[in-house]
Design a protein around this motif. Structure first.
Motif, PDB file in Angstrom:
ATOM      1  N   ALA A 743       0.821  -1.205   0.000  1.00 27.53           N
ATOM      2  CA  ALA A 743       0.000   0.000   0.000  1.00 27.53           C
ATOM      3  C   ALA A 743       0.861   1.263   0.000  1.00 27.53           C
ATOM      4  O   ALA A 743       0.576   2.222  -0.711  1.00 27.53           O
ATOM      5  CB  ALA A 743      -0.928  -0.015   1.216  1.00 27.53           C
ATOM      6  N   LEU A 744       1.928   1.266   0.789  1.00 33.62           N
ATOM      7  CA  LEU A 744       2.774   2.452   0.862  1.00 33.62           C
ATOM      8  C   LEU A 744       3.556   2.656  -0.423  1.00 33.62           C
ATOM      9  O   LEU A 744       3.827   3.795  -0.822  1.00 33.62           O
ATOM     10  CB  LEU A 744       3.721   2.335   2.048  1.00 33.62           C
ATOM     11  CG  LEU A 744       3.072   2.453   3.426  1.00 33.62           C
ATOM     12  CD1 LEU A 744       4.101   2.238   4.533  1.00 33.62           C
ATOM     13  CD2 LEU A 744       2.399   3.812   3.600  1.00 33.62           C
ATOM     14  N   LYS A 746       2.454   1.960  -3.408  1.00 37.13           N
ATOM     15  CA  LYS A 746       1.482   2.591  -4.308  1.00 37.13           C
ATOM     16  C   LYS A 746       1.201   4.033  -3.886  1.00 37.13           C
ATOM     17  O   LYS A 746       1.115   4.934  -4.725  1.00 37.13           O
ATOM     18  CB  LYS A 746       0.187   1.784  -4.323  1.00 37.13           C
ATOM     19  CG  LYS A 746      -0.874   2.338  -5.266  1.00 37.13           C
ATOM     20  CD  LYS A 746      -2.176   1.569  -5.177  1.00 37.13           C
ATOM     21  CE  LYS A 746      -2.021   0.153  -5.714  1.00 37.13           C
ATOM     22  NZ  LYS A 746      -3.309  -0.559  -5.773  1.00 37.13           N
ATOM     23  N   GLU A 747       1.071   4.246  -2.592  1.00 27.14           N
ATOM     24  CA  GLU A 747       0.814   5.592  -2.084  1.00 27.14           C
ATOM     25  C   GLU A 747       1.919   6.555  -2.488  1.00 27.14           C
ATOM     26  O   GLU A 747       1.666   7.688  -2.887  1.00 27.14           O
ATOM     27  CB  GLU A 747       0.691   5.538  -0.563  1.00 27.14           C
ATOM     28  CG  GLU A 747       0.722   6.886   0.140  1.00 27.14           C
ATOM     29  CD  GLU A 747      -0.572   7.647   0.016  1.00 27.14           C
ATOM     30  OE1 GLU A 747      -0.706   8.700   0.645  1.00 27.14           O
ATOM     31  OE2 GLU A 747      -1.459   7.185  -0.717  1.00 27.14           O
ATOM     32  N   ARG A 751       1.489   9.960  -4.828  1.00 30.40           N
ATOM     33  CA  ARG A 751       1.858  11.277  -4.319  1.00 30.40           C
ATOM     34  C   ARG A 751       2.935  11.927  -5.175  1.00 30.40           C
ATOM     35  O   ARG A 751       2.899  13.141  -5.414  1.00 30.40           O
ATOM     36  CB  ARG A 751       2.325  11.165  -2.866  1.00 30.40           C
ATOM     37  CG  ARG A 751       1.191  10.934  -1.883  1.00 30.40           C
ATOM     38  CD  ARG A 751       1.714  10.829  -0.457  1.00 30.40           C
ATOM     39  NE  ARG A 751       0.620  10.698   0.494  1.00 30.40           N
ATOM     40  CZ  ARG A 751       0.011  11.721   1.107  1.00 30.40           C
ATOM     41  NH1 ARG A 751       0.412  12.948   0.841  1.00 30.40           N
ATOM     42  NH2 ARG A 751      -0.965  11.518   1.965  1.00 30.40           N
ATOM     43  N   ILE A 841      -5.028   1.881  -0.655  1.00 33.24           N
ATOM     44  CA  ILE A 841      -4.687   3.294  -0.619  1.00 33.24           C
ATOM     45  C   ILE A 841      -4.744   3.904  -2.017  1.00 33.24           C
ATOM     46  O   ILE A 841      -4.077   3.455  -2.937  1.00 33.24           O
ATOM     47  CB  ILE A 841      -3.285   3.489  -0.013  1.00 33.24           C
ATOM     48  CG1 ILE A 841      -3.305   3.031   1.434  1.00 33.24           C
ATOM     49  CG2 ILE A 841      -2.830   4.916  -0.119  1.00 33.24           C
ATOM     50  CD1 ILE A 841      -2.008   3.228   2.156  1.00 33.24           C
ATOM     51  N   TRP A 842      -5.575   4.904  -2.152  1.00 30.81           N
ATOM     52  CA  TRP A 842      -5.647   5.709  -3.372  1.00 30.81           C
ATOM     53  C   TRP A 842      -5.884   4.878  -4.627  1.00 30.81           C
ATOM     54  O   TRP A 842      -5.294   5.135  -5.663  1.00 30.81           O
ATOM     55  CB  TRP A 842      -4.387   6.551  -3.547  1.00 30.81           C
ATOM     56  CG  TRP A 842      -4.014   7.392  -2.379  1.00 30.81           C
ATOM     57  CD1 TRP A 842      -2.840   7.431  -1.732  1.00 30.81           C
ATOM     58  CD2 TRP A 842      -4.851   8.329  -1.700  1.00 30.81           C
ATOM     59  NE1 TRP A 842      -2.865   8.309  -0.695  1.00 30.81           N
ATOM     60  CE2 TRP A 842      -4.090   8.885  -0.655  1.00 30.81           C
ATOM     61  CE3 TRP A 842      -6.166   8.757  -1.840  1.00 30.81           C
ATOM     62  CZ2 TRP A 842      -4.589   9.837   0.219  1.00 30.81           C
ATOM     63  CZ3 TRP A 842      -6.667   9.718  -0.961  1.00 30.81           C
ATOM     64  CH2 TRP A 842      -5.894  10.239   0.038  1.00 30.81           C
ATOM     65  N   SER A 862     -13.313   7.405  -2.387  1.00 33.02           N
ATOM     66  CA  SER A 862     -11.968   7.336  -1.829  1.00 33.02           C
ATOM     67  C   SER A 862     -11.988   7.512  -0.331  1.00 33.02           C
ATOM     68  O   SER A 862     -11.127   7.017   0.379  1.00 33.02           O
ATOM     69  CB  SER A 862     -11.076   8.425  -2.452  1.00 33.02           C
ATOM     70  OG  SER A 862     -10.907   8.199  -3.824  1.00 33.02           O
ATOM     71  N   ILE A 867      -7.062   4.344   2.801  1.00 28.91           N
ATOM     72  CA  ILE A 867      -6.314   5.397   3.472  1.00 28.91           C
ATOM     73  C   ILE A 867      -7.069   5.886   4.685  1.00 28.91           C
ATOM     74  O   ILE A 867      -6.494   6.236   5.691  1.00 28.91           O
ATOM     75  CB  ILE A 867      -6.022   6.557   2.498  1.00 28.91           C
ATOM     76  CG1 ILE A 867      -5.048   7.546   3.152  1.00 28.91           C
ATOM     77  CG2 ILE A 867      -7.302   7.253   2.093  1.00 28.91           C
ATOM     78  CD1 ILE A 867      -3.741   6.959   3.531  1.00 28.91           C
ATOM     79  N   SER A 871      -5.142   5.065   8.085  1.00 30.34           N
ATOM     80  CA  SER A 871      -4.750   6.178   8.938  1.00 30.34           C
ATOM     81  C   SER A 871      -5.372   6.085  10.308  1.00 30.34           C
ATOM     82  O   SER A 871      -5.215   6.969  11.119  1.00 30.34           O
ATOM     83  CB  SER A 871      -5.160   7.493   8.282  1.00 30.34           C
ATOM     84  OG  SER A 871      -6.573   7.563   8.193  1.00 30.34           O
ATOM     85  N   SER A 897       2.156   8.041   5.312  1.00 32.60           N
ATOM     86  CA  SER A 897       1.682   8.248   3.940  1.00 32.60           C
ATOM     87  C   SER A 897       2.388   9.422   3.292  1.00 32.60           C
ATOM     88  O   SER A 897       2.737   9.375   2.107  1.00 32.60           O
ATOM     89  CB  SER A 897       0.165   8.481   3.956  1.00 32.60           C
ATOM     90  OG  SER A 897      -0.512   7.368   4.492  1.00 32.60           O
ATOM     91  N   GLU A 901       6.000   9.447  -0.189  1.00 31.79           N
ATOM     92  CA  GLU A 901       6.378  10.165  -1.412  1.00 31.79           C
ATOM     93  C   GLU A 901       7.886  10.178  -1.623  1.00 31.79           C
ATOM     94  O   GLU A 901       8.363  10.229  -2.756  1.00 31.79           O
ATOM     95  CB  GLU A 901       5.848  11.604  -1.353  1.00 31.79           C
ATOM     96  CG  GLU A 901       6.209  12.436  -2.564  1.00 31.79           C
ATOM     97  CD  GLU A 901       5.587  13.815  -2.528  1.00 31.79           C
ATOM     98  OE1 GLU A 901       6.020  14.672  -3.312  1.00 31.79           O
ATOM     99  OE2 GLU A 901       4.670  14.030  -1.711  1.00 31.79           O
TER     100      GLU A 901
END
Length: 970
Positions: A743-744, A746-747, A751, A841-842, A862, A867, A871, A897, A901
Motif C-alpha cells: 500500500a505504501l 502505491k501511495e 503522491r 490506498i488511493w 476514496s 487510506i 490512517s 503516507s 512520497e
C-alpha cells in the motif's frame, strides 16, 4: 659461596650466592636478576610519546587544523576501511538456512595506523637498546630503592641482551600498558582522560577497538615475559643441588601470583574474542568486571617494584565506576533531591522561544483546521528571518508541496491524557520486530545529537545494560518534560533484545500494560492505551559525536541504514532546529552560546528494508520537513526489499546502468485520470511511470537483477541486506506488514505523480503569466495550430499562490467517523470478492468520469478506501486469537503516507549523491553515517573519493568533508 664475576667480565647471567633455605635462595636469585631503576626509563619514554601524540591531536582538534590541505590529504587515506567476505559464502549460507551475516570488517586506516604505531613503540621499548642499564646511571631515576643484602651480587654494569633481561623488559611494558588499556575503555570523564572536552574529546566508542587490541598486546608482552623467563629458569641451576631454578620457583608466593595473573589475563583474552563476546555478551561482561581487577591485583602482588602501574589502573577504573554509579543514582531518581523540576518560562519567553524554533506559526485571526485527522493549518505565515552566509537576513523561498506541523514536538505522539511516569519507559511494538521506547529520566541529563545511553530494563535483566543510540534531541529550553524525552528504536535480535521483544509481546497478549511487580504508583495515573510500561534505568550519555561542531558546515549529508536511523534522525532534528534560529548550545550541541549555524542544506538518506519500516520515525521526518523551506532539506528513502519489473532484459552493457521499471497494470493506479479539483491537472499512465522512479540517476536497480553480486563495490560479493541489516537482525514480519508495504509503495507513486503535476502546473502558470505558452515562445493569445490544444488557465490556479503548499491531501481528505478510529491490519492475504482488501490506498480504478460529478463521486468513494482505514491504525491490540497484529495511529499513518512520497525502491548511488552535494555546497561539508558494516565501508570510500585538497588550496571549502560515523560495537 660463589664468587661474583668482576665488572670487567660483564657476564649477562649473575651468580646467586648460596643460602641454606630454598626460598631465601630463590628470593636472592630474583633480586639479583631484577631490572635496575635506570632500566625503567623505557616505560617513561613510552608514556612521554603517548602524551605528545595526545597533545598534538588536542591542538589539531581545538584549532580546527584538520580542515586544511594537509588534513584533507590525511582524511582521504585515513577514512577508508576494508571488508572481507569469502567467495560464495552468501550462497552457502542461504542454502544452509543461516541468517544473513555482514562481511568481516577491518578497522579504518587511521585505527590500523594507531595500533601499528602503538605496537611498534611498545616493541621498541622492549627490544631497542640495552636491556639492563647500570645502576650508576641516574638519568630518569626518580627514587632509589633500599639496598638489599645481595647488592654486591647485582650487576653494576650494562647488559645488552639476556633471557632474563629481555623478559624483564617485556614484563615492564606489560605493566606500563595497563593504564593505557583502561583509559581506552573508560566512558565517563574526567577519569576517561581522552574523552575530556578540552583535550581530544575522543570517547570510548572510537577507542573500543584499540582497547581490545591493547589488551591483546598486553597478553602478548606477558606471554613473551613468561617464555623468556621460563628459558632462563630452565637454564640456571643451583650450586650444590644441580636442580634448575624452576624447581624452587613454585615455593615462592610471587611466582604463584605471576602464573595466576597470566592465567586470568589469558582467560580475559579468550573471552574477548568476537564469536564468544557476541554470542554470550552478558557472561563476557560479568566475567570481565570480575577478572580485570583480579588480574591487576595479582600482577601487583607478583612484582611490587612496579605496583604503582597497577594501582594507578585500579584507581582510574574504580574512580570511573564510582563516578558513574553516582551519576546513575542521580539520573534515575534514587535520591529525592535529584528529581528534575523544569522551570516555567514566562509568557513573553515562551512567545519568543516559539518564534525561534517553529518555522511556521498561525496567523492571527485564522483558525486552525479542526479536523483531528488533518492536524494542519489553513494558512501559513512567512518564515522568520534567515541568516545567510554573508550575514544578511532574507526569507528563503518557499514552494513546498507539504504542510507545516502544528506541534513543537518532533517525537511520535502519545495519547494526550497519558504521561510517562517517572522511572518508567513506554514501549511500543512496531513493524520490523522493532520496539520504540520512550522515557523521561527523573534526574536532569543532557546529551549531544548522536550519543548513546546504556539501557537497563529490570523485567528483562536486572544486572545487564545495553547501549542504544538516542533518536531524540535534548531541548533544554522547551517547556515541560518533552525536551528531555529520550527515545530509542530497538530492533529485536538474539539475546537481550529478543528477550525485550518477548516480554512486551507477552504483556500485550495477556492484556496487561505493565509487569505484575512493576505497577506505577499514583492515584491519578492514566495507563497508555497502546504499548506497555516498563521500569527503566539509563546510564550516560556516551559517544564521540559530542566533539563535532555541527554549526561549522554549510551542508550536512546524513546517511542511515536500517535501525541506524536512530543516529541519523537525532542529528537531522538538531540541524533542522538550528536552521530555524534555535541556539544549538541549548540543544546539546558542541557550539558556543548564540553561535549562528552555518548549515543551509541537509540531505537525509535512509536505506531501509521495507516500506513498513518508515513507521519507526516517519513522524519525526515529517515534522523536520515542515520546519524549513523545502530547498533546505531533501529526504531520500531507499527501500531494498522489492522485485522490480524491468522494461527489458539486461545485457553485459547494462551492468551499473539505470534500468527504468515499467508500471505493471497501470489500471491499478488509474483507469481514467483523476484530476485536482477545478485545476485542470490530470494524471495519466505516463505520470505514474515517471513517478515510479524519480531521480533515476541516483537509484541503482541493476543491483537487483541477480540474487548476488560476484564483485561488488567493496571487491566481494554483496547482498541486498548488506546496507540495511546488522548482524542478527530478524526480518520476520508481523501480520499486515506485507499489505502495508504494497500500500505504501502505491501511495508513494501516487503522491509523487501528483506533486510532479502540481509543480509542472505552477511552471505553466508562470509562463502563461509572462505571456508565453509553456515550452514555446508563442504568445498566450495566439491561436493553436491544427491538431494542438490551446493552454487554458483555469481560475482555480489561484490555489498555487494562495496556499502555502499543495499535496493530494488538499483535494482528497478522508473524513473519519468515531467508529473507525482504530482499525488493525489483520491479514496479508489477497482480497477476494467476498472479502474486500483490508487496506487499499488511493485506488482510483473504475472512476473514469472526468466531470465534476464524477470527480465528487470518486472523492466520496476514496473516503471509504483504505487510506481512511490505514490512517486509523494504532499500535498493538489483542485479538481473540491472541495473535499479534500490526496497527498504526491516525496521525502516524498520515505521517507515513506523507513520507511514502520520498521512498522509492532501489539502492542509492551514494557516490553520485555526494558528488551532487559537493557541487551545490558553498562551504565545508559534514557526512554523518550509521549503518551496517557494508554501508559504513561504502560511505567511507565515497567520502574519501570526494575530498579534494586541491580545491581547498584554491579557497573552495567544499573540498573539505568530515565524516562523523557511528561504527562501534560493544
Amino acid at each position: 659461596m660463589s664468587v661474583s664475576p668482576s665488572p670487567s667480565q660483564q657476564y649477562p647471567n649473575p651468580t646467586t650466592p648460596a643460602f641454606a633455605d630454598d626460598v631465601d635462595w630463590f628470593m636472592a636469585y630474583l633480586k639479583i636478576h631484577a631490572l635496575s631503576q635506570p632500566s625503567m626509563r623505557y616505560a617513561y619514554a613510552f608514556w612521554l610519546a603517548i602524551g605528545l601524540v595526545t597533545l598534538t591531536i588536542t591542538v589539531l582538534h581545538s584549532f580546527d587544523l584538520r580542515s586544511g590541505t594537509f588534513g584533507a590529504h590525511w582524511s582521504k587515506w585515513s577514512l577508508r576501511r576494508r571488508t572481507w567476505r569469502k567467495k560464495h559464502s552468501l550462497d552457502r549460507a542461504r542454502k544452509a538456512g543461516q541468517p544473513h551475516k555482514q562481511p568481516v570488517p577491518l578497522p579504518s586506516n587511521a585505527q590500523l595506523l594507531c595500533f601499528f604505531s602503538l605496537a611498534t613503540a611498545c616493541l621498541a621499548a622492549t627490544f631497542v637498546g640495552p636491556d639492563y642499564i647500570a645502576p650508576a646511571n641516574r638519568f630518569w631515576v626518580f627514587r632509589r630503592s633500599a639496598a638489599p643484602d645481595v647488592t654486591a651480587y647485582k650487576p653494576q654494569y650494562t647488559i645488552q641482551k639476556a633471557w632474563w633481561s629481555s623478559g624483564g623488559r617485556a614484563g615492564l611494558m606489560s605493566f606500563a600498558l595497563f593504564p593505557l588499556c583502561l583509559l581506552f575503555a573508560l566512558k565517563r570523564p574526567p577519569f576517561a582522560i581522552f574523552a575530556i572536552s578540552f583535550l581530544t574529546n575522543i570517547h570510548f566508542d572510537k577507542l573500543i577497538w584499540l582497547h581490545r587490541w591493547t589488551g591483546r598486546l598486553i597478553w602478548a608482552m606477558a606471554a613473551l615475559h613468561v617464555a623468556l623467563w621460563s628459558v632462563q629458569l630452565a637454564n640456571d641451576t643451583r650450586n650444590g643441588t644441580g636442580k634448575v631454578a624452576y624447581v624452587y620457583a613454585w615455593q615462592y608466593p610471587r611466582f604463584i601470583y605471576a602464573w595466576t595473573a597470566f592465567g586470568l589475563l589469558t582467560l580475559l583474552t579468550l573471552l574477548s574474542l568476537g564469536p564468544i563476546r557476541h554470542k554470550h555478551y552478558e557472561i563476557f561482561y560479568a566475567l570481565h568486571v570480575i577478572l580485570v581487577p583480579a588480574t591487576i591485583v595479582m600482577s601487583a602482588l607478583h612484582y611490587p617494584p612496579l605496583w604503582w602501574w597497577c594501582w594507578l589502573s585500579l584507581l582510574l577504573w574504580g574512580g570511573e565506576r564510582t563516578w558513574r554509579a553516582t551519576n546513575w543514582i542521580y539520573i534515575n531518581g534514587f535520591l529525592s533531591s535529584s528529581v528534575y523540576a523544569p522551570q516555567i518560562a514566562s509568557v513573553n519567553q515562551l512567545a519568543t522561544r516559539t518564534q525561534g524554533w517553529e518555522m511556521y506559526s498561525i496567523s492571527p485571526g485564522i483558525e486552525p483546521d479542526t479536523n483531528p485527522d488533518h492536524g494542519r493549518y489553513a494558512q501559513v505565515l512567512p518564515q522568520p528571518s534567515f541568516h545567510s552566509d554573508s550575514g544578511s537576513q532574507k526569507p528563503p523561498p518557499y514552494h513546498s508541496v507539504h504542510f507545516a506541523s502544528s506541534t513543537h514536538s518532533l517525537l511520535p505522539p502519545v495519547p494526550s491524557t497519558f504521561s510517562i511516569p517517572v522511572g518508567y519507559a513506554h514501549a511500543e511494538v512496531l513493524a520490523g520486530r522493532t520496539v520504540r521506547l520512550r522515557l523521561i529520566p527523573p534526574g536532569q541529563v543532557t546529551w549531544a545529537p548522536g550519543q548513546h545511553f546504556l539501557l537497563c530494563i529490570p523485567s528483562v535483566s536486572k544486572f545487564v545494560s545495553h547501549p542504544f543510540t538516542c533518536a531524540s534531541v535534548c531541548d533544554e529550553q522547551k517547556p515541560g518534560d518533552d525536551g528531555r524525552a529520550i527515545m530509542f528504536l530497538i530492533r529485536a535480535k538474539n539475546g537481550w533484545t529478543k528477550d525485550l521483544w518477548t516480554t512486551i509481546v507477552g504483556l500485550v497478549a495477556d492484556g496487561r500494560r505493565h509487569p505484575a511487580q512493576e505497577a506505577p504508583v499514583g492515584t491519578t495515573l492514566t495507563l497508555p492505551t497502546t504499548g506497555v510500561l516498563l521500569r527503566a534505568w539509563i546510564d550516560g550519555p556516551f559517544g564521540s559525536p559530542t566533539r563535532t561542531n555541527w554549526g561549522l558546515y554549510s551542508t550536512a549529508v546524513i546517511i542511515s541504514g536500517g535501525s541506524g536511523v536512530s543516529f541519523g534522525v537525532s542529528i537531522l532534528e538538531y540541524l533542522c532546529l538550528c536552521m530555524t534560529g534555535r541556539d544549538g548550545h541549548y540543544l546539546g550541541g558542541n557550539v558556543k552560546r548564540n553561535q549562528v549555524s552555518a548549515v543551509r542544506r541537509i540531505r537525509f538518506i535512509w536505506i531501509l528494508r521495507d516500506f513498513a519500516h518508515m513507521q519507526w520515525c516517519a513522524s519525526i521526518l515529517q515534522r523536520c520537513k515542515s520546519l524549513g523551506p523545502p530547498e533546505s532539506l531533501q529526504l531520500d528513502l531507499f527501500v531494498t526489499n522489492f522485485n522490480p519489473s524491468l522494461s527489458h532484459t539486461l545485457g553485459p552493457g547494462d551492468v551499473g546502468s539505470m534500468v527504468t521499471p515499467t508500471v505493471p497494470n497501470t489500471s491499478s493506479f488509474v483507469a481514467s485520470s483523476p484530476r485536482y479539483e477545478d485545476t485542470g491537472v490530470y494524471l495519466d499512465q505516463d505520470d505514474f511511470i515517471e513517478a515510479e522512479n524519480p531521480d533515476g540517476d541516483y537509484v541503482d536497480l541493476s543491483y537487483y537483477t541477480g540474487e548476488y553480486n560476484e564483485s561488488g563495490e567493496l571487491g566481494h560479493e554483496e547482498h541486498q541486506l548488506d546496507l540495511t541489516n546488522f548482524d542478527g537482525d530478524n526480518d520476520d514480519q508481523m501480520p499486515g506488514e506485507t499489505t502495508l508495504n504494497r500500500a505504501l509503495k502505491k501511495e508513494g507513486t501516487i503522491r509523487r505523480a501528483l506533486t510532479r503535476k502540481v509543480k509542472g502546473s505552477h511552471i505553466i502558470k508562470r509562463s502563461l503569466q509572462e505571456g508565453h505558452v509553456f515550452g514555446s515562445t508563442k504568445p498566450l493569445n495566439s491561436p493553436a495550430p491544427l491538431g494542438e490544444t490551446s493552454h487554458v488557465l483555469p481560475s482555480s490556479f489561484r490555489y498555487l499562490d494562495d496556499a502555502a503548499s499543495l499535496s493530494y491531501d488538499n483535494f482528497v481528505r478522508p473524513q473519519l467517523s468515531p467508529r473507525s478510529s482504530r482499525v488493525s491490519i489483520l491479514s496479508d492475504a489477497p482480497p477476494t470478492p467476498q472479502a474486500p482488501s483490508p487496506i487499499k490506498i488511493w485506488d482510483t480504478s473504475g472512476y473514469g468520469d472526468r466531470s465534476k460529478e464524477g470527480l465528487q463521486d470518486w472523492k466520496r468513494r476514496s473516503t471509504s478506501s483504505a487510506i481512511s482505514q490505514a490512517s486509523s491504525m494504532q499500535a498493538l491490540i489483542r485479538e481473540v486469537s491472541g495473535e499479534l497484529k500490526l496497527e498504526l495511529g491516525d496521525k502516524e499513518m498520515r505521517d507515513i503516507s506523507i513520507m511514502a512520497e520520498f521512498a522509492r525502491p532501489g539502492r542509492p548511488k551514494l557516490d553520485l549523491i555526494l558528488q551532487d552535494e559537493v557541487g551545490r555546497a558553498g562551504g565545508r561539508i559534514v557526512v554523518a553515517c550509521c549503518g551496517p558494516t557494508t554501508l559504513n565501508a561504502v560511505v567511507r570510500k565515497v567520502v574519501a573519493a570526494q575530498i579534494d585538497p586541491s580545491r581547498i588550496k584554491r579557497g573552495d571549502k567544499s573540498g573539505s568533508i568530515e565524516l562523523v560515523a557511528e561504527d562501534f560495537a560493544y
